[in-house]
Design a protein around this motif. Structure first.
Motif, mmCIF file in Angstrom:
data_model
loop_
_atom_site.group_PDB
_atom_site.id
_atom_site.type_symbol
_atom_site.label_atom_id
_atom_site.label_comp_id
_atom_site.label_asym_id
_atom_site.label_seq_id
_atom_site.Cartn_x
_atom_site.Cartn_y
_atom_site.Cartn_z
ATOM 1 N N GLN A 140 1.029 10.490 0.297
ATOM 2 C CA GLN A 140 0.342 11.250 -0.739
ATOM 3 C C GLN A 140 1.325 12.262 -1.322
ATOM 4 O OE1 GLN A 140 -3.752 12.551 0.533
ATOM 5 N NE2 GLN A 140 -2.848 12.119 2.526
ATOM 6 N N GLU A 144 -6.319 6.567 4.740
ATOM 7 C CA GLU A 144 -7.175 5.533 4.158
ATOM 8 C C GLU A 144 -6.351 4.315 3.736
ATOM 9 O OE1 GLU A 144 -10.076 5.700 0.491
ATOM 10 O OE2 GLU A 144 -10.475 7.354 1.887
ATOM 11 N N ARG A 179 -5.500 5.396 16.660
ATOM 12 C CA ARG A 179 -5.905 4.782 15.395
ATOM 13 C C ARG A 179 -4.777 3.905 14.862
ATOM 14 N NH1 ARG A 179 -7.394 10.202 15.096
ATOM 15 N NH2 ARG A 179 -5.683 10.677 13.703
ATOM 16 N N ASP A 194 -1.396 8.979 3.961
ATOM 17 C CA ASP A 194 -2.723 8.695 3.434
ATOM 18 C C ASP A 194 -3.400 7.759 4.442
ATOM 19 O OD1 ASP A 194 -4.988 7.738 2.157
ATOM 20 O OD2 ASP A 194 -3.987 7.398 0.250
ATOM 21 N N GLN A 244 -0.707 8.260 14.005
ATOM 22 C CA GLN A 244 -2.020 7.615 13.995
ATOM 23 C C GLN A 244 -2.204 6.748 15.249
ATOM 24 O OE1 GLN A 244 -4.623 7.836 11.478
ATOM 25 N NE2 GLN A 244 -3.382 9.646 11.087
ATOM 26 N N TYR A 288 0.837 -1.195 0.000
ATOM 27 C CA TYR A 288 0.000 0.000 0.000
ATOM 28 C C TYR A 288 0.873 1.245 0.000
ATOM 29 C CZ TYR A 288 -3.776 -3.145 1.319
ATOM 30 O OH TYR A 288 -4.702 -4.171 1.343
ATOM 31 N N GLU A 333 -5.246 2.431 6.814
ATOM 32 C CA GLU A 333 -6.327 1.617 7.388
ATOM 33 C C GLU A 333 -6.590 0.365 6.565
ATOM 34 O OE1 GLU A 333 -7.661 1.800 10.401
ATOM 35 O OE2 GLU A 333 -6.369 3.518 10.759
ATOM 36 N N MET A 334 -6.402 0.432 5.242
ATOM 37 C CA MET A 334 -6.552 -0.772 4.414
ATOM 38 C C MET A 334 -5.501 -1.808 4.810
ATOM 39 S SD MET A 334 -7.711 1.000 0.765
ATOM 40 C CE MET A 334 -6.500 0.142 -0.122
#
Length: 175
Positions: free
Chosen positions: A66, A80, A113, A78, A108, A62, A83-84
């Protein structure tokens, strides 16, 4: 022995390279390694590197950075994409693990998170966890770890010694 080991290095990308090399070595030795390692791709001198994470042992890659353009100073993460990768690591843990490697306890995770829950779940399951750490997030990590972590010397030999002992102790305790 503490269930979490951290590794810190001052040079940019040094921990990433060490953890990737270590993960490759442990997988080659037959250990069930889960988690992520970061692979940085250098770009032109006036642009920051591209940051990719590879889900261990052989999952997706991944792009977690960005491109914000030349001269941008903001956070390039990024969330998102991160999190993937978290979702994929969580799924891989269902197949069992001897060791979890997380490239970084970063902003994070410091904010509750990212891989924070993966780290907590692995420790709750008794799986040894190796985490890359930087000085910026060390206090937040120490608060989170609540005394369950120890720093490891940033060498392949030290990481291997810690991991093999932690894995052996876990197997002994399970028997």
């Amino acid at each position: 022995m503490k269930p979490i080991s951290t590794v810190m290095m001052a040079g940019r990308g040094d921990v990433d390279f060490l953890l990737e090399t270590f993960a490759t070595q442990m997988i080659a030795r037959g250990y069930r390694v889960r988690g992520i390692v970061q692979v940085n791709t250098e770009r032109r001198p006036d642009h920051a590197c591209d940051m990719d994470v590879k889900v261990l042992p052989d999952g997706a890659v991944y792009r977690i950075s960005q491109s914000l353009g030349a001269g941008a100073r903001g956070c390039r993460l990024d969330p998102e994409a991160l999190e993937m990768s978290v979702v994929e690591v969580e799924a891989s843990l269902r197949d069992g693990a001897d060791l979890v490697i997380l490239n970084k306890f970063g902003k994070q995770e410091a904010e509750g998170r990212g891989f924070r829950d993966v780290l907590a779940s692995a420790v709750a399951e008794g799986i040894p966890v190796l985490v890359g750490l930087n000085a910026l997030n060390k206090d937040a990590f120490d608060d989170f770890a609540a005394g369950l972590a120890a720093e490891c010397a940033p060498t392949l030999e030290a990481l291997t010694h810690w991991a093999e002992n932690a894995i052996r102790d876990r197997l002994r305790d399970a028997a």
